[in-house]
Design a protein around this motif. Structure first.
Motif, PDB file in Angstrom:
ATOM      1  N   GLU A 160       1.665 -11.341  -5.639  1.00  0.00           N
ATOM      2  CA  GLU A 160       0.463 -10.645  -6.087  1.00  0.00           C
ATOM      3  C   GLU A 160       0.798  -9.350  -6.826  1.00  0.00           C
ATOM      4  OE1 GLU A 160      -3.158  -8.516  -3.782  1.00  0.00           O
ATOM      5  OE2 GLU A 160      -2.826 -10.634  -3.297  1.00  0.00           O
ATOM      6  N   LYS A 161       1.826  -8.609  -6.344  1.00  0.00           N
ATOM      7  CA  LYS A 161       2.191  -7.346  -6.988  1.00  0.00           C
ATOM      8  C   LYS A 161       2.700  -7.576  -8.410  1.00  0.00           C
ATOM      9  CE  LYS A 161       3.202  -2.935  -7.232  1.00  0.00           C
ATOM     10  NZ  LYS A 161       3.845  -2.912  -8.537  1.00  0.00           N
ATOM     11  N   THR A 162       3.492  -8.626  -8.615  1.00  0.00           N
ATOM     12  CA  THR A 162       3.986  -8.938  -9.950  1.00  0.00           C
ATOM     13  C   THR A 162       2.850  -9.306 -10.884  1.00  0.00           C
ATOM     14  OG1 THR A 162       6.082  -9.707  -9.045  1.00  0.00           O
ATOM     15  CG2 THR A 162       5.528 -10.434 -11.266  1.00  0.00           C
ATOM     16  N   ILE A 163       1.895 -10.077 -10.355  1.00  0.00           N
ATOM     17  CA  ILE A 163       0.742 -10.457 -11.165  1.00  0.00           C
ATOM     18  C   ILE A 163      -0.096  -9.224 -11.503  1.00  0.00           C
ATOM     19  CG2 ILE A 163      -1.344 -11.855 -11.262  1.00  0.00           C
ATOM     20  CD1 ILE A 163       1.296 -13.378 -11.459  1.00  0.00           C
ATOM     21  N   ILE A 208       8.519   2.645  -5.079  1.00  0.00           N
ATOM     22  CA  ILE A 208       9.858   2.064  -5.246  1.00  0.00           C
ATOM     23  C   ILE A 208      10.350   1.491  -3.922  1.00  0.00           C
ATOM     24  CG2 ILE A 208      12.260   2.606  -5.809  1.00  0.00           C
ATOM     25  CD1 ILE A 208      11.152   4.807  -7.688  1.00  0.00           C
ATOM     26  N   LEU A 209      10.160   2.247  -2.851  1.00  0.00           N
ATOM     27  CA  LEU A 209      10.547   1.754  -1.527  1.00  0.00           C
ATOM     28  C   LEU A 209       9.781   0.479  -1.177  1.00  0.00           C
ATOM     29  CD1 LEU A 209      10.606   5.139   0.439  1.00  0.00           C
ATOM     30  CD2 LEU A 209      12.600   3.756  -0.191  1.00  0.00           C
ATOM     31  N   LYS A 210       8.495   0.469  -1.472  1.00  0.00           N
ATOM     32  CA  LYS A 210       7.688  -0.707  -1.170  1.00  0.00           C
ATOM     33  C   LYS A 210       8.196  -1.933  -1.925  1.00  0.00           C
ATOM     34  CE  LYS A 210       3.222  -0.088  -1.107  1.00  0.00           C
ATOM     35  NZ  LYS A 210       1.784   0.000  -1.531  1.00  0.00           N
ATOM     36  N   ASP A 211       8.484  -1.759  -3.211  1.00  0.00           N
ATOM     37  CA  ASP A 211       8.982  -2.882  -4.014  1.00  0.00           C
ATOM     38  C   ASP A 211      10.316  -3.393  -3.477  1.00  0.00           C
ATOM     39  OD1 ASP A 211       6.771  -2.667  -5.595  1.00  0.00           O
ATOM     40  OD2 ASP A 211       7.758  -1.628  -7.244  1.00  0.00           O
ATOM     41  N   MET A 212      11.194  -2.466  -3.081  1.00  0.00           N
ATOM     42  CA  MET A 212      12.491  -2.898  -2.561  1.00  0.00           C
ATOM     43  C   MET A 212      12.347  -3.587  -1.209  1.00  0.00           C
ATOM     44  SD  MET A 212      15.655  -3.385  -2.825  1.00  0.00           S
ATOM     45  CE  MET A 212      16.265  -2.482  -4.247  1.00  0.00           C
ATOM     46  N   LEU A 213      11.422  -3.102  -0.371  1.00  0.00           N
ATOM     47  CA  LEU A 213      11.193  -3.754   0.923  1.00  0.00           C
ATOM     48  C   LEU A 213      10.688  -5.178   0.744  1.00  0.00           C
ATOM     49  CD1 LEU A 213       9.557  -0.796   2.901  1.00  0.00           C
ATOM     50  CD2 LEU A 213      11.761  -1.875   3.398  1.00  0.00           C
ATOM     51  N   ILE A 214       9.864  -5.401  -0.295  1.00  0.00           N
ATOM     52  CA  ILE A 214       9.378  -6.747  -0.580  1.00  0.00           C
ATOM     53  C   ILE A 214      10.518  -7.631  -1.055  1.00  0.00           C
ATOM     54  CG2 ILE A 214       7.907  -8.089  -2.131  1.00  0.00           C
ATOM     55  CD1 ILE A 214       5.930  -5.747  -2.087  1.00  0.00           C
ATOM     56  N   GLN A 215      11.391  -7.060  -1.900  1.00  0.00           N
ATOM     57  CA  GLN A 215      12.479  -7.847  -2.487  1.00  0.00           C
ATOM     58  C   GLN A 215      13.615  -8.098  -1.500  1.00  0.00           C
ATOM     59  OE1 GLN A 215      13.817  -6.910  -6.560  1.00  0.00           O
ATOM     60  NE2 GLN A 215      15.903  -6.817  -5.766  1.00  0.00           N
ATOM     61  N   ASP A 216      13.928  -7.118  -0.659  1.00  0.00           N
ATOM     62  CA  ASP A 216      15.087  -7.215   0.233  1.00  0.00           C
ATOM     63  C   ASP A 216      14.665  -6.818   1.642  1.00  0.00           C
ATOM     64  OD1 ASP A 216      17.489  -7.136   1.541  1.00  0.00           O
ATOM     65  OD2 ASP A 216      18.429  -5.646   0.221  1.00  0.00           O
ATOM     66  N   GLU A 217      14.490  -7.815   2.516  1.00  0.00           N
ATOM     67  CA  GLU A 217      14.061  -7.539   3.888  1.00  0.00           C
ATOM     68  C   GLU A 217      15.089  -6.712   4.651  1.00  0.00           C
ATOM     69  OE1 GLU A 217      13.222 -11.212   5.764  1.00  0.00           O
ATOM     70  OE2 GLU A 217      11.468 -11.688   4.514  1.00  0.00           O
ATOM     71  N   ASN A 218      16.360  -6.877   4.314  1.00  0.00           N
ATOM     72  CA  ASN A 218      17.413  -6.142   5.017  1.00  0.00           C
ATOM     73  C   ASN A 218      17.423  -4.659   4.655  1.00  0.00           C
ATOM     74  OD1 ASN A 218      18.361  -8.459   6.323  1.00  0.00           O
ATOM     75  ND2 ASN A 218      19.591  -9.035   4.524  1.00  0.00           N
ATOM     76  N   PHE A 219      16.823  -4.326   3.528  1.00  0.00           N
ATOM     77  CA  PHE A 219      16.769  -2.924   3.114  1.00  0.00           C
ATOM     78  C   PHE A 219      16.027  -2.100   4.163  1.00  0.00           C
ATOM     79  CE2 PHE A 219      14.609   0.608   0.932  1.00  0.00           C
ATOM     80  CZ  PHE A 219      15.675   1.226   0.289  1.00  0.00           C
ATOM     81  N   GLY A 220      14.912  -2.628   4.652  1.00  0.00           N
ATOM     82  CA  GLY A 220      14.144  -1.926   5.671  1.00  0.00           C
ATOM     83  C   GLY A 220      14.918  -1.803   6.972  1.00  0.00           C
ATOM     84  N   ASP A 280       1.397  -1.099   3.408  1.00  0.00           N
ATOM     85  CA  ASP A 280       1.784   0.255   3.769  1.00  0.00           C
ATOM     86  C   ASP A 280       3.164   0.286   4.409  1.00  0.00           C
ATOM     87  OD1 ASP A 280      -0.694   1.247   2.911  1.00  0.00           O
ATOM     88  OD2 ASP A 280      -1.622   0.760   4.841  1.00  0.00           O
ATOM     89  N   ILE A 281       3.888   1.377   4.172  1.00  0.00           N
ATOM     90  CA  ILE A 281       5.214   1.579   4.746  1.00  0.00           C
ATOM     91  C   ILE A 281       5.095   2.432   6.013  1.00  0.00           C
ATOM     92  CG2 ILE A 281       7.529   2.504   4.359  1.00  0.00           C
ATOM     93  CD1 ILE A 281       7.131   2.139   1.382  1.00  0.00           C
ATOM     94  N   PHE A 282       5.757   1.992   7.056  1.00  0.00           N
ATOM     95  CA  PHE A 282       5.842   2.769   8.288  1.00  0.00           C
ATOM     96  C   PHE A 282       7.306   2.826   8.727  1.00  0.00           C
ATOM     97  CE2 PHE A 282       1.485   1.340   8.223  1.00  0.00           C
ATOM     98  CZ  PHE A 282       0.774   2.432   8.708  1.00  0.00           C
ATOM     99  N   VAL A 283       7.634   3.847   9.502  1.00  0.00           N
ATOM    100  CA  VAL A 283       8.992   3.955  10.025  1.00  0.00           C
ATOM    101  C   VAL A 283       9.052   3.231  11.364  1.00  0.00           C
ATOM    102  CG1 VAL A 283       9.362   6.149   8.859  1.00  0.00           C
ATOM    103  CG2 VAL A 283       8.536   6.154  11.215  1.00  0.00           C
ATOM    104  N   THR A 284      10.231   2.718  11.699  1.00  0.00           N
ATOM    105  CA  THR A 284      10.415   2.071  12.997  1.00  0.00           C
ATOM    106  C   THR A 284      10.742   3.133  14.042  1.00  0.00           C
ATOM    107  OG1 THR A 284      12.788   1.731  12.681  1.00  0.00           O
ATOM    108  CG2 THR A 284      11.299   0.042  11.791  1.00  0.00           C
ATOM    109  N   GLU A 285      10.828   2.689  15.297  1.00  0.00           N
ATOM    110  CA  GLU A 285      11.087   3.642  16.378  1.00  0.00           C
ATOM    111  C   GLU A 285      12.493   4.225  16.304  1.00  0.00           C
ATOM    112  OE1 GLU A 285      12.290   0.180  19.656  1.00  0.00           O
ATOM    113  OE2 GLU A 285      10.481   1.392  19.932  1.00  0.00           O
ATOM    114  N   ASN A 286      13.369   3.572  15.531  1.00  0.00           N
ATOM    115  CA  ASN A 286      14.749   4.063  15.412  1.00  0.00           C
ATOM    116  C   ASN A 286      14.934   5.015  14.229  1.00  0.00           C
ATOM    117  OD1 ASN A 286      15.633   2.472  17.608  1.00  0.00           O
ATOM    118  ND2 ASN A 286      15.846   0.682  16.250  1.00  0.00           N
ATOM    119  N   PHE A 287      13.849   5.278  13.506  1.00  0.00           N
ATOM    120  CA  PHE A 287      13.950   6.140  12.316  1.00  0.00           C
ATOM    121  C   PHE A 287      14.366   7.553  12.719  1.00  0.00           C
ATOM    122  CE2 PHE A 287      12.361   9.067   9.121  1.00  0.00           C
ATOM    123  CZ  PHE A 287      12.694   8.438   7.932  1.00  0.00           C
ATOM    124  N   GLN A 288      15.269   8.132  11.942  1.00  0.00           N
ATOM    125  CA  GLN A 288      15.710   9.496  12.190  1.00  0.00           C
ATOM    126  C   GLN A 288      15.906  10.236  10.873  1.00  0.00           C
ATOM    127  OE1 GLN A 288      19.439   9.304  14.264  1.00  0.00           O
ATOM    128  NE2 GLN A 288      20.407   7.980  12.735  1.00  0.00           N
TER     129      GLN A 288
END
Length: 859
Positions: A165-168, A562-574, A585-593
């Motif tokens: 959808e984002k590309t469209i 940019i972060l959102k696009d990369m998270l969509i493209q590469d799950e391991n990035f997150g 929406d982007i959220f941080v995990t409990e391990n975020f520091q």
């Protein structure tokens, strides 16, 4: 002999001895200052030259120094040479890509002055290169071959919509901005689904957008933009049989075309104005010398004015075009009064010098008061927040002084020198005694009616002005829609594309004053998420809707996107950086520091794969445009974020929309500062334009108020009579309100030229009022009763004012011949201003003066 007569005699003898040296010195000064006008000065109309200074400039320079500033945009309207054909035909796309490469190579050979390009052929070629197909755009001659080779046969339009959808949404944005509103993609869908018909999509034009480097100087922007225009010119196409034609427009090109038109018009309009002055002087005095002397003197005063400005290094803007008719108008006023008195005195004196000095002594108080108040009224514009208005006020004040010196000294010296060598020349001025009788009788019988009518007109003018005046500043306002090619390009773009007035607004963010970097990266993500969620509430933000989806996508870019696009493209990035997507929406995990966001940015800055399909930017290039990492401390293993930039695409076509955009983003700045615990600033051409518009309004108020106050103060100081000073200044203020009402009726808005009209009305009107008042006062002092004093004023000063005002009006009407709309408007409004000032000085002020005399028990 009286003391005054002795002084006059001494001045006459001195003036006669110095006449020839004065003429020589005037000629010498004119020749010297003329050298500063050769070659003719260039004019600047860049938006930046009109922008007021702001308190945020140092902070924005600091941020732009780290991240880099976005440059000027060049818009290229691409059409086919054959009507009815499509720019998306494969042959046209190949030619467009060839031309794209020519421009790209030109940029590379000149220091890579192009930052990015939005070009439909480049986007198509990149899509082919990134597909499973191993070739490029040049491998195809038909759309059917391209679709069969690049796309999987089973793929359909609906499947594409669901898959990304984002590309469209990005493609939808590109189509609304880059492709003509008649764009039709259905043939492609039909082919993908059933392979029927001709799959070629249709669009009669496409918009090619080039973003220049933000490091370029204004003159470099113009040089490169003009070179691109020449390369793509219809007159010299890159290929003799090119299927495409290009129309190029940018702010620097618009400014350059305005400057060229201004320079051409300045000489033409100046010559025409002088010819009109010659004609009206000939009608007034019917004497060769009475025409030649003012003509030479005032021509010299124009050279002095423009020459001194050029010598001082003050830049010329389009405003300086209006200086010439003002200087000529006031100079003619001074000359007519002096030469009228000179005519009368010459029959009673034995030398021209004595006659000229007597004429000057007769009106010296009125003339001096008029010059001083006019200079102060124009100088009040030095307090304007807009630099060009400051310079314009100074130039006008200098022009008034030059006209005064030329009229009183140089013109008089010319008369003395010529009469010494050629003898007395015949002259016969116009006699308006009958008109004076009628005007006096009219005042006797209609003073009350006139004052009542003035009150009604003034009230009506104020009411109309409040409802009908807008403020406008667009560079294209300076161009004629019919006569200039660049305006035709602009109109074609406005008529052809769904998003036709695309501009970018930039939000710049830095840490609080006591910090070098952001202390809490989680708050950065939270603040950017809040901005992303609230962006669509701003109506002017460009957005796209995807068919079959309820989501709407704003057109903007930032670290968050940019972060959102990369998270969509590469799950391991997150996972690597402790971030994840919930919905959009982007959220941080409990391990975020602290440091995780910085490490994510560092990874993006090292990624050279494509991160922006439309512009062809890598992830690194895209990221470095919106975020800066502080790596100044080499001992610090953790790099930290110190600056952020957000770019938002908006659409605005009117000054009201510009004000709304500035106000909405002002609200967003406050929210961002609270959420991120930093400082935020807003920038971009629209924001600068908003500041210019606000400054125009403040300039109107301040220049009018200050000009009136200064004029009144000067009159009170010089005359020590507050009551009469108020009486003299009242018609001037009324003329200003009438002019504003006339602007509203005629549909003329406030702009950088008409904003000066109230100050001009005061500057010109005070001159007329002072002459009327002083003549009336002198007649009363000589023992005349009220009506005799008024009649003599009409016969002498009134006649001179009619001639001088008529000359000034004609001088301003010459501006109607300019192809530049705002100069035409200024000519109309200025002519009306002079006419109103004259009417009020001759019809209202005498009645007020007579009433004051009767109130004080005069005769």
């Amino acid at each position: 002999m009286a003391v005054a007569d002795q002084q006059s005699e001494r001045f006459s003898d001195l003036f006669e001895r110095m006449a020839f040296p004065i003429v020589v010195l005037s000629l010498f000064a004119t020749l010297i200052l003329a050298t500063f006008l050769s070659p003719l000065p260039t004019f600047s109309t860049d938006l930046s030259s009109f922008a007021p200074e702001t308190n945020d400039e140092d902070a924005m320079s600091r941020i732009y120094g780290e991240i880099g500033k976005s440059g000027e945009l060049i818009y290229i309207d691409v059409k086919t040479s054959q009507q009815g054909s499509s720019v998306l035909e494969i042959g046209a796309l190949k030619q467009l890509f060839d031309d794209y490469q020519v421009i790209d190579n030109y940029s590379k050979s000149n220091g890579n002055f192009i930052k990015s390009q939005l070009n439909v052929a480049d986007i198509m070629n990149r899509a082919i290169l990134e597909s499973n197909y191993s070739g490029n755009l040049y491998d195809f001659n038909e759309w059917g071959d391209l679709l069969n080779s690049v796309f999987v046969n089973s793929e359909s339009c609906s499947a594409s919509l669901v898959s990304d959808e984002k590309t469209i949404a990005s493609a939808s944005f590109a189509s609304s901005v880059m492709l003509n509103e008649d764009f039709n993609f259905e043939p492609v869908c039909d082919w993908l689904e059933e392979e029927i018909g001709n799959p070629m999509p249709h669009a009669s034009s496409t918009l090619w957008i080039i973003e220049m480097s933000g490091d370029l100087k204004e003159e470099d922007n113009l040089i490169f933009a003009d070179s691109i225009r020449e390369l793509l010119s219809d007159n010299e196409p890159l290929e003799p049989n090119s299927p495409l034609r290009y129309g190029v427009i940018s702010d620097s090109l618009v400014s350059n075309d305005i400057n060229q038109a201004t320079l051409d018009d300045l000489v033409y309009l100046l010559v025409l104005a002088i010819l009109i002055v010659v004609l009206l002087l000939a009608i007034t005095f019917r004497s060769f010398m009475m025409v030649a002397a003012p003509l030479l003197g005032l021509s010299a005063s124009l050279v002095w004015t423009y020459g001194i400005i050029s010598m001082l290094g003050i830049g010329f803007t389009i405003l300086e075009v209006a200086v010439a008719p003002v200087v000529l108008g006031l100079g003619i006023d001074y000359c007519i009064h002096l030469q009228t008195g000179y005519e009368k005195a010459r029959s009673n004196t034995d030398t021209a010098a004595k006659a000229w000095i007597q004429s000057f002594m007769k009106i010296r108080v009125a003339l001096s008061l008029a010059v001083v108040t006019t200079v102060f009224a124009f100088s009040a514009n030095s307090l304007s927040p807009l630099p060009p208005l400051q310079a314009f006020g100074f130039t006008l004040a200098l022009g008034v002084i030059s006209a005064f010196v030329a009229s009183t000294v140089t013109v008089g010296a010319l008369h003395v020198v010529v009469e010494k060598t050629a003898g007395t020349m015949p002259r016969r001025g116009i006699n308006l005694d009958k008109v004076a009788d009628k005007a006096t009788n009219f005042q006797k019988n209609n003073t009350t009616r006139v004052l009542l009518l003035v009150v009604l007109i003034t009230a009506g003018s104020v009411i109309v002005a409040q409802r009908g005046l807008d403020t406008s500043f667009e560079l294209t306002d300076f161009l004629s829609e019919d006569d200039m090619e660049i305006m035709q390009v602009r109109n074609n773009i406005y008529d052809s594309y769904e998003v036709d007035a695309l501009k970018s607004v930039y939000i710049l963010i830095e840490p609080n004053v006591n910090y070098e970097f952001f202390e809490d990266e989680e708050k950065i993500i939270s603040a950017l998420r809040g901005f992303d969620q609230s962006l669509l509430r701003i109506p002017a933000v460009v957005s796209t809707e995807v068919s079959g989806s309820s989501n709407e996508w704003p057109s903007y870019d930032s670290l968050y996107l940019i972060l959102k696009d990369m998270l969509i493209q590469d799950e391991n990035f997150g996972a690597r950086h402790n971030m994840e997507l919930f919905g959009n929406d982007i959220f941080v995990t409990e391990n975020f520091q602290q440091g995780d966001l910085s490490s994510a940015v560092k990874e993006l800055l090292s990624n050279v794969s494509i991160g922006d399909q439309l512009r062809g930017f890598s992830w690194a290039e895209r990221t470095e445009s919106y975020v800066s990492i502080d790596s100044s401390n080499s001992n610090d293993l953790v790099n930290r974020i110190n600056f952020l930039i957000l770019r938002i695409d908006v659409e605005a076509q009117s000054s009201n929309q510009v004000d709304d955009i500035a106000r909405e983003f002002g609200i967003e700045l406050t929210l961002i500062e609270e959420d991120i615990e930093g400082r935020a600033y807003v920038d971009g051409d629209l924001i600068v334009l908003s500041n210019v518009l606000s400054s125009l309004i403040s300039s109107i108020v301040s220049s009018t108020g200050i000009s009136l106050a200064v004029s009144l103060a000067v009159l009170v100081i010089l005359t020590r009579r507050l009551g009469q000073s108020l009486v003299v200044i009242l018609p001037v203020g009324l003329a200003g309100s009438w002019v504003i009402g006339a602007m509203a009726i005629l549909g003329i808005n406030w702009n950088v030229l008409t904003v000066m009209i109230t100050a001009l009305t005061i500057g010109l009107g005070i001159d007329y009022s002072i002459h009327v008042w002083r003549r009336f006062e002198e007649n009363r002092r000589d023992g005349m009763d009220v009506w005799s004093a008024m009649r003599d004023m009409y016969a002498t000063t009134g006649a001179s004012l009619l001639m001088s005002a008529g000359t000034t009006i004609c001088g301003f009407l010459v501006l109607l011949l300019s192809p530049i709309p705002v100069i035409q408007d200024f000519g109309i409004v200025s002519s009306i201003s002079v006419a109103f000032s004259l009417i009020l000085a001759l019809l209202v002020l005498p009645g007020l003066l007579a009433s004051e005399v009767r109130t004080n028990n005069g005769n």
